[in-house]
Write an enzyme that holds these catalytic residues in place. Structure first.
Site: not given
Ligand code: EPZ
Length: 424
Positions: A22-23, A121, A126, A311, A403
């Site tokens: 998915k990701n 969420c 996020r 995840d 999802r």
């Molecule tokens: C991706 O989300 C995945 N989703 C998530 O999978 C996964 O948990 C996550 O990466 C971490 O591996 C998809 O790929 C569609 P991040 P993403 O940006 O990109 C903070 C699932 O269950 N952050 O790596 O949103 C954020 O709050 C989902 O399949 C900022 O502070 O994750 C988090 O604490 C859930 N500012 C950390 O970084 C930003 O601009 C990592 O988030 C962006 C993120």
């Protein structure tokens, strides 16, 4: 709303075909916006999130056509001949926050984007600040108005040197997709290294992008004027594979995961080995079985790839509820990813939360109970607990599950699980 009923205690035996990730599929689909020729994606999973994103892309003017739909998933063509619209509306973005991944491609291709802020969420606030700062580094003017990100780059994007202060999967993907059409060279440092990003990099290269360092934390990109179409097969879903590996472990079973790749499992395979499981590569994928005795308690901390993935945190915690000894599970990526804990406790687990850590003390067995899913990965951890528990477990709000897991009941039933969906 559908529910899932499980009667536990049956060891899983057999094979499970692992779907496309998915990701990986989500950013790959948004990459279609970067070219005016079709991008054909194979091995796509049949998931609600994929459908939602296809709707959003259609709104933007992308024609999607189903080419095949078989054992190996779906093959769809995404053709952004023209981009008619550059607004990603709130009612779609709030359903699937990965919609923010249209920001980079729209700016790169059309020089403008108006994307609803995804909002938080269940698992955390996020924020998307890292995405926006990256777009500004490429020369876009970015402002927030009425809950939307309004970004413009009337003279196109220029190459940038970005050093992410924090590892972000989505921000890395948005930056990479912006860089491939930006004028000149871009350097992206402290990039996330999840396999799904490497898959996106390989697909962009097939479309004509010039990227060095794919799969590493430093991406060097030479911008090109345009990209062309390509055909790309979505990488196997390591999180789905990890979830079913844990299903085999928690039921004391023996399962071959067809299409799973050990090299994508990072710390997961290591951790499962320490917990007493036998993990072997086979010509078709990975075989997971519990080599006798109880699961051993091991400590887990979630980290960016190649560390243990957030995840799979809820799933490993379900496994640890009946371990020999105890396990400290620490969630270091998201601020509120323990909502499966109260539900597991209802099934007899012994878990105490201390800030970002959960102390899990192994109990002899779990007891089936009515429980509620709260987010995608929490819902599958309740399925895993139900598979091992004595008696019947009924999980409500399983739309969370749909999802991210393609054909979960069928895949588990085929291995002997007593699981069925109750349609209300
Ligand atoms: C991706 O989300 C995945 N989703 C998530 O999978 C996964 O948990 C996550 O990466 C971490 O591996 C998809 O790929 C569609 P991040 P993403 O940006 O990109 C903070 C699932 O269950 N952050 O790596 O949103 C954020 O709050 C989902 O399949 C900022 O502070 O994750 C988090 O604490 C859930 N500012 C950390 O970084 C930003 O601009 C990592 O988030 C962006 C993120």
């Amino acid at each position: 709303m559908d529910r899932i009923r499980i009667r536990g205690g049956r060891p899983l035996k057999g094979t499970i075909a692992i779907s496309g990730a998915k990701n990986a599929a989500l950013p790959l689909m948004t990459a279609s916006l970067l070219a005016d020729e079709p991008l054909v994606l194979e091995h796509l999973p049949a998931l609600a999130d994929i459908t939602t994103l296809a709707h959003l892309l259609a709104l933007l003017g992308v024609e999607s056509t189903e080419i095949a739909n078989g054992e190996a998933g779906r093959t769809l063509s995404f053709h952004a001949r023209h981009i008619a619209e550059t607004t990603a509306p709130y009612d779609l973005v709030r359903k699937m926050r990965a919609s923010i991944l249209v920001l980079g491609p729209l700016l790169a291709r059309r020089g403008s984007a108006r994307v609803s802020l995804p909002g938080g969420c269940a698992i955390g606030t996020r924020p998307v600040d890292l995405h926006l700062k990256a777009m500004q580094a490429f020369g876009a003017e970015v402002e927030l108005a009425g809950g939307y990100v309004e970004a413009r780059a009337p003279r196109g994007l220029r190459g940038a040197h970005i050093v992410f202060p924090k590892i972000s999967v989505g921000a890395t993907e948005n930056a990479l997709m912006a860089a491939v059409l930006a004028r000149g060279e871009s350097l992206i440092e402290n990039a996330a290294r999840e396999p799904e990003i490497a898959d996106l990099g390989r697909c962009l290269a097939a479309m004509g992008a010039r990227i060095e360092g794919i799969g590493t934390e430093t991406l060097r990109v030479q911008g090109v004027d345009r990209l062309h179409g390509a055909r790309h097969s979505v990488v196997a879903d390591r999180i789905e594979a990890g979830s079913y590996a844990i299903a085999a472990a928690i039921t004391g079973g023996d399962v071959e995961l067809i299409g799973a790749r050990l090299d994508l499992m990072g710390a997961v395979a290591e951790m499962l080995g320490e917990a007493g499981l036998a993990i072997d590569e086979t010509p078709r994928g990975i075989r997971v079985r519990r080599a006798g005795g109880r699961v051993l308690g091991v400590d887990v901390m979630t980290e960016p790839f190649p560390g243990f993935p957030t995840d799979l945190q809820a799933q490993i915690m379900a496994l640890m509820t009946t371990c020999e000894g105890a396990s400290m599970v620490t969630e270091s990526i998201f601020e509120n990813r323990f909502m499966h804990v109260p539900e597991l406790v209802r099934m007899g687990a012994s878990i105490n939360l201390h800030g970002a850590s959960a102390m899990v003390r192994g109990v002899k067995t779990l007891k089936g109970a009515p429980v509620m899913a709260t987010d995608l990965r929490a819902s599958v951890s309740l399925v895993l607990a139900g598979l091992a528990a004595e008696g019947e477990t009924v999980i409500s709000r399983v739309y969370h599950l749909d999802r991210g897991y393609d054909g979960l009941e069928a895949k588990l039933s085929a291995c002997g699980a007593d699981i069925e969906r109750l349609r209300d």
